[in-house]
Enzyme design. Structure first.
Site, PDB file in Angstrom:
ATOM      1  N   GLU A 143       0.848  -1.197   0.000  1.00 24.56           N
ATOM      2  CA  GLU A 143       0.000   0.000   0.000  1.00 24.56           C
ATOM      3  C   GLU A 143       0.882   1.245   0.000  1.00 24.56           C
ATOM      4  O   GLU A 143       1.976   1.248   0.574  1.00 24.56           O
ATOM      5  CB  GLU A 143      -0.886  -0.006   1.264  1.00 24.56           C
ATOM      6  CG  GLU A 143      -1.720   1.268   1.407  1.00 24.56           C
ATOM      7  CD  GLU A 143      -2.842   1.168   2.432  1.00 24.56           C
ATOM      8  OE1 GLU A 143      -2.872   0.196   3.207  1.00 24.56           O
ATOM      9  OE2 GLU A 143      -3.694   2.075   2.440  1.00 24.56           O
ATOM     10  N   GLU A 187     -12.662  -1.892   2.331  1.00 25.16           N
ATOM     11  CA  GLU A 187     -13.269  -1.621   3.651  1.00 25.16           C
ATOM     12  C   GLU A 187     -14.303  -0.502   3.583  1.00 25.16           C
ATOM     13  O   GLU A 187     -14.300   0.409   4.412  1.00 25.16           O
ATOM     14  CB  GLU A 187     -12.185  -1.299   4.690  1.00 25.16           C
ATOM     15  CG  GLU A 187     -11.255  -2.466   4.972  1.00 25.16           C
ATOM     16  CD  GLU A 187     -10.323  -2.272   6.157  1.00 25.16           C
ATOM     17  OE1 GLU A 187     -10.197  -1.146   6.671  1.00 25.16           O
ATOM     18  OE2 GLU A 187      -9.699  -3.269   6.576  1.00 25.16           O
ATOM     19  N   GLU A 193      -6.512  -9.072   3.622  1.00 25.12           N
ATOM     20  CA  GLU A 193      -5.607  -8.408   4.586  1.00 25.12           C
ATOM     21  C   GLU A 193      -5.588  -9.268   5.838  1.00 25.12           C
ATOM     22  O   GLU A 193      -6.648  -9.530   6.420  1.00 25.12           O
ATOM     23  CB  GLU A 193      -6.082  -6.995   4.945  1.00 25.12           C
ATOM     24  CG  GLU A 193      -5.828  -5.982   3.868  1.00 25.12           C
ATOM     25  CD  GLU A 193      -6.174  -4.554   4.301  1.00 25.12           C
ATOM     26  OE1 GLU A 193      -6.022  -4.216   5.497  1.00 25.12           O
ATOM     27  OE2 GLU A 193      -6.612  -3.786   3.416  1.00 25.12           O
ATOM     28  N   GLN A 200       1.422  -6.076   5.715  1.00 25.09           N
ATOM     29  CA  GLN A 200       1.850  -5.720   4.387  1.00 25.09           C
ATOM     30  C   GLN A 200       3.232  -6.324   4.156  1.00 25.09           C
ATOM     31  O   GLN A 200       3.607  -7.217   4.911  1.00 25.09           O
ATOM     32  CB  GLN A 200       1.845  -4.211   4.228  1.00 25.09           C
ATOM     33  CG  GLN A 200       0.427  -3.627   4.450  1.00 25.09           C
ATOM     34  CD  GLN A 200       0.312  -2.151   4.065  1.00 25.09           C
ATOM     35  OE1 GLN A 200       1.178  -1.571   3.435  1.00 25.09           O
ATOM     36  NE2 GLN A 200      -0.776  -1.516   4.483  1.00 25.09           N
TER      37      GLN A 200
HETATM   38  O1  AHR Z   1      -3.046  -2.475   6.218  1.00 24.84           O
HETATM   39  C1  AHR Z   1      -3.297  -1.251   6.846  1.00 24.84           C
HETATM   40  C2  AHR Z   1      -4.751  -0.804   6.733  1.00 24.84           C
HETATM   41  O2  AHR Z   1      -5.574  -1.658   7.468  1.00 24.84           O
HETATM   42  C3  AHR Z   1      -5.352  -0.834   5.352  1.00 24.84           C
HETATM   43  O3  AHR Z   1      -5.080   0.309   4.615  1.00 24.84           O
HETATM   44  C4  AHR Z   1      -6.813  -0.927   5.635  1.00 24.84           C
HETATM   45  O4  AHR Z   1      -7.516  -1.556   4.596  1.00 24.84           O
HETATM   46  C5  AHR Z   1      -6.872  -1.667   6.943  1.00 24.84           C
HETATM   47  O5  AHR Z   1      -7.741  -1.068   7.842  1.00 24.84           O
END
Ligand code: AHR
Length: 505
Positions: free
Chosen positions: A36, A182, A301, A358
Site C-alpha cells: 500500500e 473496507e 488483509e 503488508q
Molecule cells: O493495512 C493497513 C490498513 O488496514 C489498510 O489500509 C486498511 O484496509 C486496513 O484497515
C-alpha cells in the site's frame, strides 16, 4: 481439526491423516502479499531511488531480494485505505508531469513517482501476479473501468495506446480486482451503507467486466468481525453485486493488547471461525440466487497488528515519508501468523486468495533503516512455508491435549495443517501453543511409511523475543531432527512452529 480426546496434562499428540481425505487443492494465491502507499511501504521500502541498494528501476535490491525468499504469489496494490482517495491517472505518464497530492487516508504527501507501471514492471521482475483495488470512495465506476482498459486493453483504444506509450515493455494484464476497500468502515474515505456500496460496486463490476470479461472481482466485505454490520453488510453487498462477484473479501488483524501470551497463542481459532462465518454468507447468497456458482473467500488483509494501531502511529501529519505502523514483531506474533496460514490451508476448499498485510516497513516482515534491512520474526515463520505449499490439503484428525480457553472453550494444544504433494511428498506444519509444555508429536498417514526429508523449527526460550537492529538474528529458524519408523515423531518445545517435509512410501 477434530479434537477427539480430552486429555489434559498429556504431552503426547498425534496428527492422523489419510491420503484420500482431501479438503481441496491449495490455491497458490493464499500466499499473497499487499503493498500500500502508506508510511514507508513504497517510498523507502520497495522504491528508494537514492539508496545505494536501488536498482536501475529505483527498487531496493535488498528488500525485493528478501521478499523473493518469501515467494509471494499475488500482490495487492495500491491500498488499503489509500485507494479510496487515489486517482490512478495521477500515477502514470512521464514522472515529472505527475501531480504531488495531499493524501487523506494517512495524512501524508503523495508524490506519485511510483504508480501503475512501476508496480507492474516490479511484478514482471518478481513473478508476482498483480491484484488491484479500485477507488470506490472518491472514484467512479467509469474511472475503475478505464483502469482496466489501461492495463488490460490493447492499443486499438486511446487508453490502450497510452499504456503502450507509457510502458512499451509491459505485457502483464491484471487478472484480479477488488471493488473498493473496507467501504463499511466509518474511517474509509467515501464510507457508505451496504446498499449504497452494493449499487456502486455492481455498476463498477458491470463496466469492468464489459471491458475485460476475463477479470475476477472481489467484493469488499466487513472489515472487522467486531463491527455491528458484520455478515449483514456482506450479505447485502454480495446480493447486490450478484453474478459479477467471484470472491468476498474479509480482513483480520489479531492482537495481544492484554499481553497474555497463553491466550494470544490460541487466537488462531478465531480465523477458522471467521472463515466458517464468511463462507456461510457466500453459500447462503449463492443458494438464494439458485446459483451453483458460489463466491469464494479472498482473505485479502491479515496479520498481527496492535502496538502501533493508534492515531499517533497512523497519521503522518503532512510528513513524507512518515514512519507509520512499523510494528516490531516477536516470536509469539510469528506463531500466530503461522496459524493464519495453517487455517487457510485447512480451508483450501473455500479460501482461494489471501494477502499478508503488508510487505515492507508497514506491519511487515522486513524493515529498512537507511540502506540496511532487518528480517523480522514473522519473516522466519512465512519462510518455513516456502517449498511446502503445493498439493492437496488433507483433513487432520488430532488426538492430544487441549488448552482451556475462555473464548473458544478448549483449543488443541498443537495446531496443524498438512499438504500432500502428488503421492509421495507430505508437508506438515505444527504450532505448539503451550507456553510451558513440550509435546511429543506423532504424524500418521493412513498406514504409509513416512521418511524425514527436512524439518525446520522456529523457537526461542522467550516468546517475546524480537529481531531488532541491535540483535537482528535473535529469532531464526533452524534445522531439527525427526525420528522415523512406522510413524514419524518429533519433539516440539513450548511455543514453537515446526514445518516438515516427509517422503511417503
Ligand atoms: O493495512 C493497513 C490498513 O488496514 C489498510 O489500509 C486498511 O484496509 C486496513 O484497515
Amino acid at each position: 481439526m477434530s479434537v477427539w480426546n480430552y486429555a489434559p496434562g498429556v504431552t503426547k499428540a498425534t496428527f492422523n491423516l489419510h491420503q484420500q481425505h482431501h479438503v481441496g487443492l491449495v490455491d497458490s494465491r493464499i500466499f499473497g502479499g499487499f503493498l500500500e502507499h502508506m508510511g514507508r511501504a513504497v517510498y523507502e521500502g520497495i522504491f528508494d531511488p537514492p539508496s545505494v541498494q536501488a536498482d536501475e528501476f529505483g527498487c531496493r535490491t535488498d528488500v525485493v531480494g528478501a521478499l523473493s525468499e518469501l515467494d509471494f504469489t499475488v500482490m495487492r496494490y495500491p491500498g488499503g485505505n489509500f485507494v479510496s482517495n487515489y486517482h490512478w491517472r495521477d500515477g502514470v505518464g512521464p514522472v515529472d508531469e505527475r501531480p504531488t497530492r495531499r493524501e487523506l487516508a494517512w495524512g501524508t504527501i503523495e508524490p506519485n513517482t511510483f504508480g501503475t507501471n512501476e508496480f507492474l514492471s516490479l511484478c514482471e521482475r518478481t513473478g508476482w501476479s498483480p491484484m488491484f483495488a479500485v477507488n470506490l470512495g472518491t472514484g467512479t465506476p467509469e474511472e475503475a473501468a478505464d483502469w482496466v482498459e489501461y492495463t488490460n486493453g490493447n492499443p486499438t483504444t486511446e487508453l490502450g495506446r497510452q499504456r503502450a506509450k507509457d510502458d512499451p515493455m509491459s505485457v502483464q494484464p491484471v487478472p484480479l480486482w477488488c471493488l473498493g476497500n473496507e467501504m463499511d468502515g466509518p474511517w474509509q474515505i467515501g464510507h457508505m451503507s451496504a446498499a449504497e456500496y452494493g449499487t456502486k460496486a455492481r455498476q463498477a463490476a458491470h463496466m469492468m467486466k464489459l471491458v475485460d470479461p476475463t477479470i475476477e472481482l472481489v467484493v469488499s466485505g466487513t472489515s472487522l468481525p467486531e463491527s455491528s454490520t458484520y455478515l449483514a453488510w456482506d450479505q447485502i453487498a454480495l446480493e447486490s453485486v450478484g453474478g459479477f462477484a467471484d470472491y468476498l473479501s474479509t480482513h483480520r488483524y489479531l492482537d495481544n493488547y492484554s499481553g497474555d501470551t497463553a491466550a494470544f497463542l490460541t487466537s488462531g481459532v478465531a480465523i477458522d471461525r471467521q472463515i466458517a462465518e464468511i463462507d456461510s454468507v457466500c453459500r447462503y447468497v449463492a443458494g438464494r440466487r439458485r446459483s451453483s456458482r458460489r463466491p469464494f473467500i479472498a482473505f485479502d488483509e491479515w496479520n498481527v497488528w496492535y502496538r502501533t494501531r493508534n492515531r499517533a502511529g497512523m497519521w503522518a501529519d503532512g510528513q513524507f515519508p512518515a514512519h507509520l505502523v512499523e510494528e516490531v514483531y516477536d516470536l509469539q506474533d510469528a506463531l500466530v501468523c503461522a496459524q493464519f496460514l495453517m487455517s487457510f490451508i485447512r480451508n483450501a476448499d473455500v479460501v482461494k486468495v489471501a494477502n499478508l498485510a503488508q510487505i515492507a516497513n508497514v506491519i511487515a516482515p522486513v524493515l529498512t533503516n537507511g540502506d540496511n534491512l532487518l528480517r523480522q520474526t514473522i519473516f522466519e515463520a512465512l519462510a518455513m512455508f516456502v517449498g511446502r505449499r503445493t498439493g492437496n490439503s488433507l483433513r487432520l484428525g488430532y488426538r492430544g491435549p487441549v488448552i482451556p480457553s475462555p473464548e473458544f472453550e478448549s483449543v488443541a494444544m498443537v495446531d496443524g495443517a498438512a499438504i500432500l504433494n502428488g503421492d509421495n511428498e507430505l508437508y506438515v506444519f505444527a504450532v505448539n501453543r503451550s507456553v510451558d509444555s513440550k509435546v511429543e508429536l506423532t504424524v500418521e498417514l493412513s498406514g504409509s511409511h513416512l521418511e524425514p526429508v527436512s524439518c525446520d523449527l522456529l523457537h526461542h526460550s522467550d516468546p517475546t523475543a524480537q529481531n531488532t537492529w541491535d540483535s537482528p538474528d535473535l529469532v531464526r529458524r533452524s534445522g531439527m531432527e525427526m525420528s522415523s519408523g512406522p510413524a514419524l515423531m518429533v519433539e516440539l518445545p513450548p511455543h514453537c512452529l515446526v514445518a516438515m517435509t516427509l517422503k511417503v512410501s
